[in-house]
Scaffold this motif. Structure first.
Motif, PDB file in Angstrom:
ATOM      1  N   GLN A 113       0.838  -1.219   0.000  1.00  0.00           N
ATOM      2  CA  GLN A 113       0.000   0.000   0.000  1.00  0.00           C
ATOM      3  C   GLN A 113       0.863   1.255   0.000  1.00  0.00           C
ATOM      4  O   GLN A 113       0.508   2.257  -0.624  1.00  0.00           O
ATOM      5  CB  GLN A 113      -0.892   0.030   1.242  1.00  0.00           C
ATOM      6  N   ARG A 115       3.792   1.566  -1.348  1.00  0.00           N
ATOM      7  CA  ARG A 115       4.330   1.750  -2.698  1.00  0.00           C
ATOM      8  C   ARG A 115       3.301   2.407  -3.590  1.00  0.00           C
ATOM      9  O   ARG A 115       3.613   3.211  -4.457  1.00  0.00           O
ATOM     10  CB  ARG A 115       4.758   0.392  -3.256  1.00  0.00           C
ATOM     11  N   GLU A 116       2.027   2.079  -3.388  1.00  0.00           N
ATOM     12  CA  GLU A 116       0.971   2.585  -4.267  1.00  0.00           C
ATOM     13  C   GLU A 116       0.357   3.894  -3.809  1.00  0.00           C
ATOM     14  O   GLU A 116      -0.352   4.537  -4.574  1.00  0.00           O
ATOM     15  CB  GLU A 116      -0.122   1.526  -4.412  1.00  0.00           C
ATOM     16  N   GLU A 118      -0.562   7.577  -3.104  1.00  0.00           N
ATOM     17  CA  GLU A 118      -0.248   8.798  -3.846  1.00  0.00           C
ATOM     18  C   GLU A 118      -0.444  10.000  -2.950  1.00  0.00           C
ATOM     19  O   GLU A 118      -1.505  10.157  -2.352  1.00  0.00           O
ATOM     20  CB  GLU A 118      -1.149   8.897  -5.086  1.00  0.00           C
ATOM     21  N   LYS A 226       1.315  -3.091 -15.669  1.00  0.00           N
ATOM     22  CA  LYS A 226       0.885  -1.811 -15.122  1.00  0.00           C
ATOM     23  C   LYS A 226      -0.531  -1.919 -14.539  1.00  0.00           C
ATOM     24  O   LYS A 226      -0.838  -1.396 -13.496  1.00  0.00           O
ATOM     25  CB  LYS A 226       0.923  -0.721 -16.206  1.00  0.00           C
ATOM     26  N   ALA A 228      -3.711  -3.640 -12.654  1.00  0.00           N
ATOM     27  CA  ALA A 228      -3.814  -4.606 -11.545  1.00  0.00           C
ATOM     28  C   ALA A 228      -4.630  -5.794 -12.000  1.00  0.00           C
ATOM     29  O   ALA A 228      -5.733  -6.022 -11.558  1.00  0.00           O
ATOM     30  CB  ALA A 228      -4.444  -3.921 -10.342  1.00  0.00           C
TER      31      ALA A 228
END
Lengths: 230, 225
Positions: A113, A115-116, A118, A226, A228
């Motif tokens: 999470q 890493r993802e 934003e 790229k 999911a």
């Protein structure tokens, strides 16, 4: 003891593969690492792990065993020479398995999470949850180690493998996010444990240097799809 | 220092897995009924991380997570009725499929139960795909454990009563005897074993358990909109 016919399908950058390598090293088992990137969908992987198509897969003779923690337990059961990986007492075994599952079910998804995430706010939220998870693991260390060097006591055991395999990645995440997760001030026992792990004769050869891991991981992640769709 | 206690409720299948194991081993136990909408201080003290049932309390120490409790029971009471296979490879396969049951079969069945409209058809297909994989595992065997039931049978056991309850609440059919004849046959053999049968709740209790859960989830979703 004949240890030919042991193959490990995987990649050194994967903490899940590292777990298996740690267990094999502990038992002094000769094996061949067959380097495999699951995102490139190699046929051998689909054949040996048709349900999940993931690494690691241990091939022992004709048999294929999947899922890192299941493989570690298999290694402990199948090779009775060398140090035991799981503790002897049923209650301690249940405790070690519980915290290993905690690593997989709580800690690892949070690393993903992060890493993802934003934006700073989203990252801060995940870092807060990660800190809480590490506080739990700090308590677990105090309870399991009973004052000794590792979760497993005097020597590395199951939970040292389950969490220790992720220390490299945790350090990488710390570098990338300019934060401290395994922190000397908040989780001093765990921080000390992580240092000792990297010096331990049984497993140090398979634990990757975090700087090197960062470079390798960036290459590996570039191969991930790229969308999911996995 | 008391005997063996199980914190839980017999409408919850992870709890019943534990009761089955204790019964097969001939271990006396006491059930301490939990109200999941109002968890007891004992439960929160014994399982502070997940706050879930079942919890096995043995020699005043808690063991949590049904799959871990099954292995604990097998290791402590090892002279009667072995649950785990002897061979390390068979053991690893049992653990693999147990994990698959809880992470895929159960989860997809719940998804199908909760889903509505077009999403429901997709969810039903996904659930059936997981059952197909289980169907292949029982091929050529009376039970997952071989001639006698074992660890994996106890893990899959929820499909004999709780899956029909999920199907009823979700208004759908997942395990039909023509598509999954081997699994269906297995449920019929499994449910007639006395130790298994004795721990089953009335079907209405299981239906009520899932319906209450679904209503609660839907009320949460509605309050978010």
């Amino acid at each position: 003891m004949a240890t030919s016919g042991v193959k490990l399908l995987g990649a050194k950058q994967s903490p899940f593969v590292t777990r298996v390598m740690m267990a094999l090293e502990m038992k002094s088992i000769d094996y061949e690492l067959v380097v495999m990137n699951p995102h490139l969908k190699p046929e051998l992987l689909s054949k040996t792990n048709p349900v999940h198509k993931k690494i690691p897969v241990l091939i022992h003779g004709e048999r294929a065993i999947c899922e890192s923690l299941i493989i570690v337990q298999y290694i402990d059961d199948a090779w009775t020479n060398g140090p035991s990986i799981l503790p002897p007492h049923p209650y301690d075994r249940a405790t070690a398995r519980f915290w290993a599952a905690f690593v997989d079910d709580k800690l690892v998804p949070l690393l993903g999470q992060l890493r993802e995430a934003e934006g700073e706010e989203a990252k801060e939220l995940v870092i807060k949850k990660l800190s809480e998870a590490f506080m739990r693991l700090e308590e677990a260390f105090i309870n399991c180690s009973k004052g000794k060097a590792f979760f497993g006591g005097d020597s590395v055991g199951y939970l040292d493998i389950a969490l220790g395999s992720f220390v490299g990645l945790i350090r990488v995440v710390e570098m990338m996010n300019e934060t401290k997760l395994l922190d000397e001030t908040k989780t001093s026992r765990l921080a000390g444990w992580a240092e000792r792990l990297y010096s331990d004769s049984l497993v140090k050869d398979v634990l990757m240097d975090p700087q090197l891991l960062l470079v390798q991981l960036q290459k590996f992640l570039a191969t991930m799809p790229k969308a999911a769709s996995e | 220092m008391g005997g063996v206690k199980v914190l839980g409720l017999n409408s919850s299948f992870p709890c019943v897995r534990v009761l089955w194991a204790l019964k097969l081993k001939g271990v006396n136990y006491e059930i301490v009924e939990e109200n999941l909408l109002n968890k007891s201080p004992l439960l929160l003290q014994m399982n502070p991380i997940h706050k879930k049932v079942p919890v096995l309390i043995h020699k005043d120490k808690p063991i949590v997570e049904s799959l871990l409790i099954l292995e604990y029971i097998d290791e402590v009471w090892k002279t009667t009725y072995p649950l785990m296979p002897e061979d390390p490879y068979d053991c690893s396969m049992a653990r693999f499929w147990a994990k698959f049951v809880d992470e895929k079969v159960v989860v997809t069945a719940f998804e199908a139960m909760k889903s509505e409209g077009e999403g429901k058809e997709v969810a039903i297909v996904a659930a059936k795909e997981t059952l197909e994989l289980l169907e292949k595992q029982i091929e050529g065997k009376k039970f997952f454990g071989g001639d006698e039931i074992g660890y994996l049978d106890l893990v899959v056991g929820w499909i004999c009563l709780w899956l029909p309850a999920i199907e009823q609440v979700g208004g759908m059919k997942l395990l039909d005897s023509s598509t999954f004849p081997l699994l269906y046959q297995w449920t019929q053999c499994f449910v007639h074993i006395p130790a298994i049968h004795e721990c089953l709740p009335p079907r209405e209790k299981a239906v009520d358990y899932f319906q209450t859960g679904l209503n609660y989830l839907r009320s949460l979703d509605a309050s978010k909109k």
